[in-house]
Design an enzyme around this catalytic site. Structure first.
Site, PDB file in Angstrom:
ATOM      1  N   THR A 228       0.878  -1.042   0.031  1.00  0.00           N
ATOM      2  CA  THR A 228       0.033  -0.076  -0.232  1.00  0.00           C
ATOM      3  C   THR A 228       0.788   1.406   0.071  1.00  0.00           C
ATOM      4  O   THR A 228       1.316   1.563   0.862  1.00  0.00           O
ATOM      5  CB  THR A 228      -0.748  -0.097   1.166  1.00  0.00           C
ATOM      6  OG1 THR A 228      -1.453  -1.190   1.291  1.00  0.00           O
ATOM      7  CG2 THR A 228      -1.803   1.303   1.118  1.00  0.00           C
TER       8      THR A 228
ATOM      9  N   LYS B 157      -7.190   1.332  -3.187  1.00  0.00           N
ATOM     10  CA  LYS B 157      -6.977   0.756  -2.045  1.00  0.00           C
ATOM     11  C   LYS B 157      -6.881   1.668  -0.831  1.00  0.00           C
ATOM     12  O   LYS B 157      -7.505   1.424   0.304  1.00  0.00           O
ATOM     13  CB  LYS B 157      -5.372  -0.039  -2.146  1.00  0.00           C
ATOM     14  CG  LYS B 157      -4.851  -0.258  -0.939  1.00  0.00           C
ATOM     15  CD  LYS B 157      -5.518  -1.372  -0.253  1.00  0.00           C
ATOM     16  CE  LYS B 157      -4.907  -1.852   1.077  1.00  0.00           C
ATOM     17  NZ  LYS B 157      -5.682  -2.554   2.081  1.00  0.00           N
TER      18      LYS B 157
ATOM     19  N   LYS C  88       0.174   5.663   8.352  1.00  0.00           N
ATOM     20  CA  LYS C  88       0.426   5.848   6.947  1.00  0.00           C
ATOM     21  C   LYS C  88      -0.501   5.715   5.912  1.00  0.00           C
ATOM     22  O   LYS C  88      -0.432   6.642   4.776  1.00  0.00           O
ATOM     23  CB  LYS C  88       1.479   4.701   6.619  1.00  0.00           C
ATOM     24  CG  LYS C  88       2.094   4.791   5.240  1.00  0.00           C
ATOM     25  CD  LYS C  88       1.767   3.583   4.466  1.00  0.00           C
ATOM     26  CE  LYS C  88       1.727   1.972   4.829  1.00  0.00           C
ATOM     27  NZ  LYS C  88       1.330   1.072   3.986  1.00  0.00           N
TER      28      LYS C  88
HETATM   29  N1  LIG Z   1      -0.844  -6.558   7.401  1.00  0.00           N
HETATM   30  C1  LIG Z   1      -2.174  -6.152   6.814  1.00  0.00           C
HETATM   31  O1  LIG Z   1      -3.357  -6.448   7.241  1.00  0.00           O
HETATM   32  C2  LIG Z   1      -2.060  -5.601   5.424  1.00  0.00           C
HETATM   33  C3  LIG Z   1      -3.143  -5.610   4.761  1.00  0.00           C
HETATM   34  C4  LIG Z   1      -3.194  -5.237   3.476  1.00  0.00           C
HETATM   35  C5  LIG Z   1      -2.016  -4.472   2.918  1.00  0.00           C
HETATM   36  N2  LIG Z   1      -1.012  -4.555   3.664  1.00  0.00           N
HETATM   37  C6  LIG Z   1       0.124  -3.509   3.270  1.00  0.00           C
HETATM   38  O2  LIG Z   1       1.007  -4.427   2.737  1.00  0.00           O
HETATM   39  C7  LIG Z   1       2.329  -4.084   3.108  1.00  0.00           C
HETATM   40  C8  LIG Z   1       3.023  -5.107   4.212  1.00  0.00           C
HETATM   41  O3  LIG Z   1       2.529  -5.054   5.127  1.00  0.00           O
HETATM   42  P1  LIG Z   1       2.821  -6.052   6.523  1.00  0.00           P
HETATM   43  O4  LIG Z   1       1.696  -6.211   7.332  1.00  0.00           O
HETATM   44  O5  LIG Z   1       3.489  -7.405   5.741  1.00  0.00           O
HETATM   45  O6  LIG Z   1       4.086  -5.217   6.976  1.00  0.00           O
HETATM   46  P2  LIG Z   1       5.255  -5.889   7.750  1.00  0.00           P
HETATM   47  O7  LIG Z   1       4.855  -7.016   8.483  1.00  0.00           O
HETATM   48  O8  LIG Z   1       5.639  -4.542   8.814  1.00  0.00           O
HETATM   49  O9  LIG Z   1       6.673  -5.977   6.895  1.00  0.00           O
HETATM   50  C9  LIG Z   1       7.188  -5.095   6.180  1.00  0.00           C
HETATM   51  C10 LIG Z   1       8.108  -5.598   5.240  1.00  0.00           C
HETATM   52  O10 LIG Z   1       8.813  -4.182   4.521  1.00  0.00           O
HETATM   53  C11 LIG Z   1      10.251  -4.559   4.793  1.00  0.00           C
HETATM   54  N3  LIG Z   1      10.977  -3.110   4.987  1.00  0.00           N
HETATM   55  C12 LIG Z   1      10.341  -2.169   5.818  1.00  0.00           C
HETATM   56  N4  LIG Z   1      11.108  -1.015   5.652  1.00  0.00           N
HETATM   57  C13 LIG Z   1      12.123  -1.427   4.851  1.00  0.00           C
HETATM   58  C14 LIG Z   1      13.074  -0.667   4.196  1.00  0.00           C
HETATM   59  N5  LIG Z   1      13.266   0.436   4.362  1.00  0.00           N
HETATM   60  N6  LIG Z   1      14.008  -1.161   3.205  1.00  0.00           N
HETATM   61  C15 LIG Z   1      13.488  -2.618   3.062  1.00  0.00           C
HETATM   62  N7  LIG Z   1      12.644  -3.189   3.272  1.00  0.00           N
HETATM   63  C16 LIG Z   1      11.910  -2.676   4.351  1.00  0.00           C
HETATM   64  C17 LIG Z   1      10.582  -5.348   5.996  1.00  0.00           C
HETATM   65  O11 LIG Z   1      11.692  -5.804   6.097  1.00  0.00           O
HETATM   66  P3  LIG Z   1      12.309  -6.556   7.600  1.00  0.00           P
HETATM   67  O12 LIG Z   1      11.837  -7.936   7.634  1.00  0.00           O
HETATM   68  O13 LIG Z   1      13.686  -6.311   7.420  1.00  0.00           O
HETATM   69  O14 LIG Z   1      11.705  -5.485   8.545  1.00  0.00           O
HETATM   70  C18 LIG Z   1       9.297  -6.462   5.607  1.00  0.00           C
HETATM   71  O15 LIG Z   1       9.579  -7.253   4.941  1.00  0.00           O
HETATM   72  C19 LIG Z   1       2.224  -2.545   3.590  1.00  0.00           C
HETATM   73  O16 LIG Z   1       2.257  -1.768   2.607  1.00  0.00           O
HETATM   74  C20 LIG Z   1       0.829  -2.671   4.225  1.00  0.00           C
HETATM   75  O17 LIG Z   1       0.184  -1.346   4.471  1.00  0.00           O
HETATM   76  C21 LIG Z   1      -1.066  -4.989   4.921  1.00  0.00           C
END
Ligand SMILES: NC(=O)c1ccc[n+]([C@@H]2O[C@H](COP(=O)([O-])OP(=O)(O)OC[C@H]3O[C@@H](n4cnc5c(N)ncnc54)[C@H](OP(=O)(O)O)[C@@H]3O)[C@@H](O)[C@H]2O)c1
Length: 293
Positions: A94, A170, A239
């Site tokens: 997102t 989204k 965010k």
């Molecule tokens: N969780 C939900 O329910 C959900 C639903 C729909 C959409 N989303 C969207 O999907 C995306 C991922 O969500 P998530 O829940 O999976 O997030 P998350 O668990 O916080 O994982 C974030 C990912 O991004 C990586 N990352 C963060 N900062 C970085 C940087 N500066 N450079 C390189 N890699 C970086 C992290 O790597 P590390 O492992 O090294 O920290 C991890 O692989 C987001 O945009 C979120 O808004 C989430």
């Protein structure tokens, strides 16, 4: 298909696993390299750099935010540098509409294809391959991505040829979810202060006029008061509301409710909610009312 997968967080780890289960060949990269090991044990290849995940037909990014995507795409050993001509980058994080526009232009300039495909659904839905995918991009690229979308989601919507439109859609959806969390929290504070059982109340709502996944999921979390571990962290929620407001400002669309939600999420994070699920937004009203959150 040969797929690179970048970003093994709460969502990406499950999505990549489903690609493997569906028989695709997955090469995974994550900033914290240890998170790749679980996938490697199940047959994936590990990439040492983002560019090493770009040797196949498609590379998928599922990263936290704009800064993460920018770093991985435009960095020295990043996606623009590593992806072959005609190869597709599917951006599923997102991110802002503005970054999506930038990505579309940069990939076009490099002779690469770009598809935007953010998702609806929490990590549990990702694990069950039940995501809803909002995709946009050129028809030939979307057609090529369909087998991957089918492995990760229950339904894929094709919103048009202009990739950033999917990001706007989204963001609008997450604005609506945040609105539900806040309003449900206020209603719950009201009835629970008068002694109504919270679970019974949510059951009434979700068995009648509010029988939708968002009310069921967040009603359940709010009734249980269960905000850890965070399936979708409060900072990610902030965010998304911020990105909604930015897109709204660009389009000259006042969204007073989104402004309020931004401040409510900020209050949550400022008062100890940094590590909580964004569902905890709905517990603020109970605290304001002096009832158990
Ligand atoms: N969780 C939900 O329910 C959900 C639903 C729909 C959409 N989303 C969207 O999907 C995306 C991922 O969500 P998530 O829940 O999976 O997030 P998350 O668990 O916080 O994982 C974030 C990912 O991004 C990586 N990352 C963060 N900062 C970085 C940087 N500066 N450079 C390189 N890699 C970086 C992290 O790597 P590390 O492992 O090294 O920290 C991890 O692989 C987001 O945009 C979120 O808004 C989430």
């Amino acid at each position: 298909m040969k797929v690179g997968f970048i970003g093994l967080g709460n969502m990406g780890s499950e999505m990549a696993l489903n690609l493997l289960h569906a028989g695709h060949e997955v090469t995974a990269y994550n900033r914290t390299a240890s998170k790749v090991q679980a996938l490697v044990a199940l047959g994936a290849h590990a990439a040492a750099q983002a560019a090493d995940a770009c040797r196949g037909d498609v590379v998928i990014t599922m990263l936290a935010d704009d800064a993460a995507v920018e770093g991985v795409v435009f960095g020295e050993k990043g996606i623009i540098a590593g992806l072959g001509k005609g190869t597709i980058h599917i951006s599923m994080s997102t991110i802002s509409v503005a970054l999506s526009e930038h990505l579309a232009a940069a990939h076009a300039k490099a002779g690469q294809r770009y598809v935007s495909a953010p998702v609806f659904g929490r990590p549990e839905a990702a694990a069950e391959a039940k995501l809803f995918i909002a995709s946009a991009g050129q028809t030939d690229a979307l057609d090529a991505c369909m087998p991957l979308f089918e492995a990760m989601g229950q339904k894929t919507f094709r919103i048009g040829n202009n990739a950033p439109t999917a990001n706007l859609v989204k963001l609008s959806g997450n604005f609506l979810i945040a609105s539900v969390i806040e309003s449900l929290g206020e209603a719950l504070a009201l009835v629970s202060k008068a002694g109504v059982d919270r679970h019974q109340y949510i059951d009434l709502l979700t068995s009648s006029l509010f029988a939708s996944p968002v009310y069921k999921t967040y009603g359940g979390l709010l009734a249980d008061g269960k905000f850890t571990p965070a399936g979708f962290g409060a900072p990610l929620g902030l965010k998304d509301v911020r990105l909604t407001l930015t897109a709204a400002e660009t389009l000259r669309v006042p969204m007073p409710l989104a402004s309020l939600l931004r401040d409510r999420l900020l209050a949550l994070i400022a008062t100890g909610g940094e590590q909580l699920d964004w569902a905890a937004l709905g517990s603020l009203a109970a605290k304001d009312a002096g009832v158990g959150g």
